[in-house]
Enzyme design. Structure first.
Site, PDB file in Angstrom:
ATOM      1  N   HIS A 104      -0.407  -8.726   0.905  1.00  0.00           N
ATOM      2  CA  HIS A 104      -1.304  -7.671   0.080  1.00  0.00           C
ATOM      3  C   HIS A 104      -1.333  -8.557  -1.247  1.00  0.00           C
ATOM      4  O   HIS A 104      -0.179  -8.623  -1.631  1.00  0.00           O
ATOM      5  CB  HIS A 104      -0.808  -6.265   0.011  1.00  0.00           C
ATOM      6  CG  HIS A 104      -1.567  -5.408  -0.875  1.00  0.00           C
ATOM      7  ND1 HIS A 104      -1.694  -3.981  -0.442  1.00  0.00           N
ATOM      8  CD2 HIS A 104      -1.936  -5.666  -2.313  1.00  0.00           C
ATOM      9  CE1 HIS A 104      -2.211  -3.568  -1.526  1.00  0.00           C
ATOM     10  NE2 HIS A 104      -2.311  -4.492  -2.672  1.00  0.00           N
ATOM     11  N   HIS A 153      -0.464 -10.302  -4.592  1.00  0.00           N
ATOM     12  CA  HIS A 153       0.550  -9.951  -5.628  1.00  0.00           C
ATOM     13  C   HIS A 153       0.707 -10.982  -6.437  1.00  0.00           C
ATOM     14  O   HIS A 153       0.660 -12.287  -5.957  1.00  0.00           O
ATOM     15  CB  HIS A 153       1.525  -9.429  -5.179  1.00  0.00           C
ATOM     16  CG  HIS A 153       2.386 -10.014  -3.993  1.00  0.00           C
ATOM     17  ND1 HIS A 153       1.753 -10.169  -2.566  1.00  0.00           N
ATOM     18  CD2 HIS A 153       3.257 -10.857  -4.038  1.00  0.00           C
ATOM     19  CE1 HIS A 153       2.757 -10.881  -1.956  1.00  0.00           C
ATOM     20  NE2 HIS A 153       3.716 -11.857  -2.913  1.00  0.00           N
ATOM     21  N   CYS A 190       0.841  -1.126   0.083  1.00  0.00           N
ATOM     22  CA  CYS A 190       0.036  -0.027   0.231  1.00  0.00           C
ATOM     23  C   CYS A 190       0.786   1.355   0.055  1.00  0.00           C
ATOM     24  O   CYS A 190       0.636   2.209  -0.612  1.00  0.00           O
ATOM     25  CB  CYS A 190      -0.984  -0.147   1.136  1.00  0.00           C
ATOM     26  SG  CYS A 190      -2.220  -1.156   1.082  1.00  0.00           S
TER      27      CYS A 190
HETATM   28  P1  AMP Z   1       5.680 -13.382  -1.473  1.00  0.00           P
HETATM   29  O1  AMP Z   1       6.660 -14.168  -0.450  1.00  0.00           O
HETATM   30  O2  AMP Z   1       4.744 -14.153  -2.452  1.00  0.00           O
HETATM   31  O3  AMP Z   1       4.593 -12.555  -0.081  1.00  0.00           O
HETATM   32  O4  AMP Z   1       6.453 -12.051  -1.999  1.00  0.00           O
HETATM   33  C1  AMP Z   1       6.751 -11.099  -1.689  1.00  0.00           C
HETATM   34  C2  AMP Z   1       7.914 -10.341  -2.480  1.00  0.00           C
HETATM   35  O5  AMP Z   1       8.048  -8.872  -2.256  1.00  0.00           O
HETATM   36  C3  AMP Z   1       9.323 -11.159  -2.288  1.00  0.00           C
HETATM   37  O6  AMP Z   1       9.634 -11.792  -3.646  1.00  0.00           O
HETATM   38  C4  AMP Z   1      10.106  -9.877  -1.680  1.00  0.00           C
HETATM   39  O7  AMP Z   1      11.529  -9.934  -2.591  1.00  0.00           O
HETATM   40  C5  AMP Z   1       9.272  -8.569  -2.257  1.00  0.00           C
HETATM   41  N1  AMP Z   1       9.550  -7.344  -1.776  1.00  0.00           N
HETATM   42  C6  AMP Z   1       9.602  -7.154  -0.531  1.00  0.00           C
HETATM   43  N2  AMP Z   1       9.752  -6.013  -0.076  1.00  0.00           N
HETATM   44  C7  AMP Z   1       9.588  -5.160  -1.547  1.00  0.00           C
HETATM   45  C8  AMP Z   1       9.993  -3.703  -1.812  1.00  0.00           C
HETATM   46  N3  AMP Z   1      10.142  -2.905  -0.890  1.00  0.00           N
HETATM   47  N4  AMP Z   1      10.018  -3.633  -3.143  1.00  0.00           N
HETATM   48  C9  AMP Z   1       9.933  -4.535  -4.027  1.00  0.00           C
HETATM   49  N5  AMP Z   1       9.750  -5.866  -3.714  1.00  0.00           N
HETATM   50  C10 AMP Z   1       9.678  -6.241  -2.380  1.00  0.00           C
HETATM   51 ZN    ZN Z   2      -2.025  -3.202   1.103  1.00  0.00          ZN
END
Ligand code: AMP
Ligand code: ZN
Length: 112
Positions: free
Chosen positions: A97, A99, A7
């Site tokens: 969130h 994705h 967010c």
């Molecule tokens: P998940 O494990 O499916 O919840 O994936 C979360 C993803 O978000 C991971 O691949 C992280 O590397 C990525 N992530 C976490 N923080 C950030 C950020 N600030 N910018 C971009 N990607 C992020």
């Molecule tokens: Zn969110």
């Protein structure tokens, strides 16, 4: 949602390497890529998992998938790609969130 990192990225409060944005979602580079191409597509509405979607969220997620497909060339995905949605702790979800991981190229750490 307060304290939700995605967010905050959507609101521009945390920087990201943004590739695409419209009224429904944004696409930016994953901060810790596991493959040559690793983007995250994130709906602008906050919900943690598929099970929390409203009817509107369901419609919008369909549009998001269609849009990703229509942008294959711009996203450098012409040779194929994988879409992954981790659902819950046992799937390794770390950010609650919803994705979509967009993955392509070599060095993918997980396969199904
Ligand atoms: P998940 O494990 O499916 O919840 O994936 C979360 C993803 O978000 C991971 O691949 C992280 O590397 C990525 N992530 C976490 N923080 C950030 C950020 N600030 N910018 C971009 N990607 C992020
Ligand atoms: Zn969110």
């Amino acid at each position: 949602m307060e304290n939700c990192i995605f967010c905050k990225i959507i609101k521009g409060e945390i920087p990201s390497k943004k590739i695409y944005e419209d009224n429904l979602f944004i696409i930016f580079h994953d901060i810790n890529p596991i493959s040559k191409i690793h983007y995250l597509a994130v709906p602008k509405t906050h919900y943690a998992t598929l099970g929390e979607m409203t009817t509107e969220d369901e419609k919008n997620l369909g549009k998001i998938f269609a849009k990703i497909s229509s942008m294959q060339k711009e996203l450098k995905l012409e040779n194929g790609y994988r879409l992954v949605i981790n659902q819950g702790n046992d799937a390794g979800q770390t950010i609650f969130h919803l994705h979509i991981h967009i993955l392509a190229g070599q060095e993918m750490e997980f396969c199904v």
